[in-house]
Design a protein around this motif. Structure first.
Motif, PDB file in Angstrom:
ATOM      1  N   SER A 184      32.967 -14.156  -9.602  1.00 49.62           N
ATOM      2  CA  SER A 184      32.086 -15.321  -9.783  1.00 49.62           C
ATOM      3  C   SER A 184      32.493 -16.504  -8.918  1.00 49.62           C
ATOM      4  O   SER A 184      31.651 -17.246  -8.439  1.00 49.62           O
ATOM      5  CB  SER A 184      32.046 -15.729 -11.256  1.00 49.62           C
ATOM      6  N   HIS A 185      33.805 -16.706  -8.723  1.00 49.02           N
ATOM      7  CA  HIS A 185      34.263 -17.815  -7.888  1.00 49.02           C
ATOM      8  C   HIS A 185      35.736 -17.618  -7.559  1.00 49.02           C
ATOM      9  O   HIS A 185      36.387 -16.712  -8.088  1.00 49.02           O
ATOM     10  CB  HIS A 185      33.997 -19.172  -8.548  1.00 49.02           C
ATOM     11  N   ALA A 186      36.261 -18.501  -6.706  1.00 48.94           N
ATOM     12  CA  ALA A 186      37.588 -18.247  -6.120  1.00 48.94           C
ATOM     13  C   ALA A 186      38.747 -18.945  -6.854  1.00 48.94           C
ATOM     14  O   ALA A 186      39.769 -19.260  -6.236  1.00 48.94           O
ATOM     15  CB  ALA A 186      37.576 -18.622  -4.638  1.00 48.94           C
ATOM     16  N   HIS A 187      38.622 -19.194  -8.164  1.00 48.56           N
ATOM     17  CA  HIS A 187      39.799 -19.612  -8.938  1.00 48.56           C
ATOM     18  C   HIS A 187      40.619 -18.361  -9.256  1.00 48.56           C
ATOM     19  O   HIS A 187      40.050 -17.302  -9.528  1.00 48.56           O
ATOM     20  CB  HIS A 187      39.394 -20.330 -10.228  1.00 48.56           C
ATOM     21  N   THR A 188      41.933 -18.525  -9.266  1.00 46.30           N
ATOM     22  CA  THR A 188      42.776 -17.326  -9.331  1.00 46.30           C
ATOM     23  C   THR A 188      42.599 -16.543 -10.642  1.00 46.30           C
ATOM     24  O   THR A 188      42.813 -15.336 -10.657  1.00 46.30           O
ATOM     25  CB  THR A 188      44.264 -17.686  -9.148  1.00 46.30           C
ATOM     26  N   ASP A 189      42.185 -17.204 -11.731  1.00 43.97           N
ATOM     27  CA  ASP A 189      42.008 -16.448 -12.980  1.00 43.97           C
ATOM     28  C   ASP A 189      40.723 -15.624 -12.970  1.00 43.97           C
ATOM     29  O   ASP A 189      40.414 -14.950 -13.944  1.00 43.97           O
ATOM     30  CB  ASP A 189      42.056 -17.370 -14.213  1.00 43.97           C
ATOM     31  N   HIS A 190      39.966 -15.681 -11.885  1.00 32.94           N
ATOM     32  CA  HIS A 190      38.734 -14.887 -11.781  1.00 32.94           C
ATOM     33  C   HIS A 190      38.789 -13.882 -10.638  1.00 32.94           C
ATOM     34  O   HIS A 190      37.819 -13.212 -10.351  1.00 32.94           O
ATOM     35  CB  HIS A 190      37.521 -15.805 -11.615  1.00 32.94           C
ATOM     36  N   MET A 191      39.945 -13.821  -9.966  1.00 31.35           N
ATOM     37  CA  MET A 191      40.033 -12.907  -8.819  1.00 31.35           C
ATOM     38  C   MET A 191      41.078 -11.822  -9.105  1.00 31.35           C
ATOM     39  O   MET A 191      41.858 -11.927 -10.036  1.00 31.35           O
ATOM     40  CB  MET A 191      40.425 -13.677  -7.558  1.00 31.35           C
TER      41      MET A 191
ATOM     42  N   GLY B 246      27.390 -24.156 -10.588  1.00 29.82           N
ATOM     43  CA  GLY B 246      27.715 -25.592 -10.575  1.00 29.82           C
ATOM     44  C   GLY B 246      29.173 -25.924 -10.850  1.00 29.82           C
ATOM     45  O   GLY B 246      29.517 -27.071 -11.095  1.00 29.82           O
ATOM     46  N   HIS B 247      30.050 -24.927 -10.816  1.00 30.08           N
ATOM     47  CA  HIS B 247      31.460 -25.128 -11.207  1.00 30.08           C
ATOM     48  C   HIS B 247      32.298 -25.572 -10.003  1.00 30.08           C
ATOM     49  O   HIS B 247      32.980 -26.601 -10.054  1.00 30.08           O
ATOM     50  CB  HIS B 247      31.960 -23.818 -11.805  1.00 30.08           C
ATOM     51  N   VAL B 248      32.274 -24.794  -8.937  1.00 32.98           N
ATOM     52  CA  VAL B 248      32.959 -25.142  -7.681  1.00 32.98           C
ATOM     53  C   VAL B 248      32.087 -24.617  -6.539  1.00 32.98           C
ATOM     54  O   VAL B 248      31.120 -23.891  -6.790  1.00 32.98           O
ATOM     55  CB  VAL B 248      34.371 -24.489  -7.567  1.00 32.98           C
TER      56      VAL B 248
ATOM     57  N   GLY C 125      30.344 -16.724 -15.811  1.00 35.74           N
ATOM     58  CA  GLY C 125      31.573 -17.147 -15.116  1.00 35.74           C
ATOM     59  C   GLY C 125      31.928 -18.531 -15.672  1.00 35.74           C
ATOM     60  O   GLY C 125      31.678 -18.795 -16.851  1.00 35.74           O
ATOM     61  N   ASP C 126      32.462 -19.434 -14.868  1.00 32.68           N
ATOM     62  CA  ASP C 126      32.680 -20.817 -15.322  1.00 32.68           C
ATOM     63  C   ASP C 126      31.448 -21.631 -14.935  1.00 32.68           C
ATOM     64  O   ASP C 126      30.934 -21.484 -13.833  1.00 32.68           O
ATOM     65  CB  ASP C 126      33.923 -21.405 -14.634  1.00 32.68           C
ATOM     66  N   ILE C 127      31.010 -22.490 -15.846  1.00 36.83           N
ATOM     67  CA  ILE C 127      29.788 -23.260 -15.544  1.00 36.83           C
ATOM     68  C   ILE C 127      29.929 -24.752 -15.794  1.00 36.83           C
ATOM     69  O   ILE C 127      30.668 -25.192 -16.674  1.00 36.83           O
ATOM     70  CB  ILE C 127      28.542 -22.843 -16.362  1.00 36.83           C
TER      71      ILE C 127
HETATM   72 ZN   LIG Z   1      37.073 -21.727 -12.491  1.00 35.96          ZN
END
Ligand SMILES: [Zn+2]
Ligand SMILES: [Zn+2]
Length: 329
Positions: free
Chosen positions: A34-41, A84-86, A102-104
């Protein structure tokens, strides 16, 4: 059918397995990042296709995560929608009926537009701030408060360090406070700012000086503004900055509203890249789902609040933790 697992969530539909933000390599036909924060990769092996945005792919690469099998091919049953998160963050609409957030964040901040999500049958929603009481003030109010604070410190000759997570929050801070001079950007933030520039986002920090760790004892004295990664007043960096320059620290995080957070920095302001509790409830009401799964943060609390509103809601992982299967047909 929906399966929850230790390493994220796996959705099975029409004979396909889609893994959502897994933390390890998993067996799936497709992995969605969903995005490139480490807790999502995760560190991807060479097998399995990865679906993500081109921005996430580039930012992930800059952060040391490579997805050799990333696909941008249109797939009629999978739609990525801005979360809209990052920069580059997406929610995923599967088969026109299952929505994974994901994160929103639904509020506009600097160059980022808040998420607008469609109706769905099954909603998997993050619940980082899913507890009653987490209500963030408007972005305008926070920016005004921060500018007053900086002006006050400048009038006393004191430098100010604005802090946020180096990918995501620090770029919002750079954009919102770029009018202050002299402006310093710490190197890890500057690296990410330049990836944003490459991806077409103008942060307006062209006049800033990049500060490397080796230069931190040779900065100007007197007031200046720095954007730096968030770290506590006990960190070596902040101790140095206080000793040499009497610098004042201001951290931007939604956790500013939690009593335990205030002791880490001189000031904390609740600028978040997530929805607050009331915005999460609004998202649920506008998606009108029949079934809700909550994950991250106050997942149990949020699911229980939603049940009180009459929704069929449960926290992911709260059921069948041994077999890791949430039966849903
Ligand atoms: Zn995030
Ligand atoms: Zn997250």
């Amino acid at each position: 059918m929906l399966i929850g697992s230790d390493s994220g969530i796996i959705v099975e539909y029409k004979g396909r397995r889609v893994a959502l933000d897994p933390k390890h390599d998993v067996r799936a036909d497709l992995v969605f990042v969903s995005h490139a924060h480490t807790d999502h990769m995760h560190r991807a092996s060479s097998i399995g296709k990865v679906l993500t945005s081109k921005e996430t792919l580039r930012i992930a690469e800059a952060r040391g995560f490579r997805y050799p099998n990333a696909s941008h091919e249109p797939d009629p049953s999978l739609e990525m929608i801005d979360s809209g998160h990052v920069l580059g963050s997406k929610t995923l609409l599967i088969d026109d009926r299952i929505l994974y957030t994901g994160d929103i964040c639904t509020r506009d901040r600097a160059f980022l537009k808040g998420a607008r999500l469609p109706r769905c049958e099954i909603l998997m929603i993050e619940s980082t701030y899913g507890k009653k009481g987490f209500r963030f003030p408007s972005v305008e109010d926070i920016v005004h408060k921060a500018n007053m604070l900086i002006a006050d410190m400048y009038s006393r000759g004191l430098p100010v360090i604005l802090m946020g997570y180096p990918f995501g929050k620090a770029q919002i801070i750079t954009s919102l406070f770029r009018h202050w001079e002299p402006l310093y950007i710490y190197e890890s933030v500057a690296r990410m700012n330049s990836v944003y520039r490459e991806l077409g986002v103008r942060l307006g920090d062209d006049h800033a000086t990049i500060v490397r760790s080796k230069d931190i004892d040779s900065l100007k004295h007197g007031p200046w503004l720095m954007v730096a990664p968030k770290q506590s007043n006990n960190s070596l960096f902040v101790r140095m900055m206080k000793k040499h320059y009497n610098a004042v620290t201001v951290a931007f995080t939604g956790w500013a509203l939690a009593y335990w957070h205030s002791r880490f920095h001189d000031y904390t302001l609740p600028l978040s890249d997530h929805c607050d509790f009331y915005e999460l409830v609004q998202v649920v009401n506008s998606c009108k789902p029949n079934k809700i799964y909550t994950f991250h943060g106050f997942a149990e609390e949020f699911a229980s609040y939603l049940r009180g509103m009459g929704y069929d809601a449960e926290a992911i992982g709260s059921k069948c933790s041994k077999c890791n299967i949430l039966d849903y047909i």
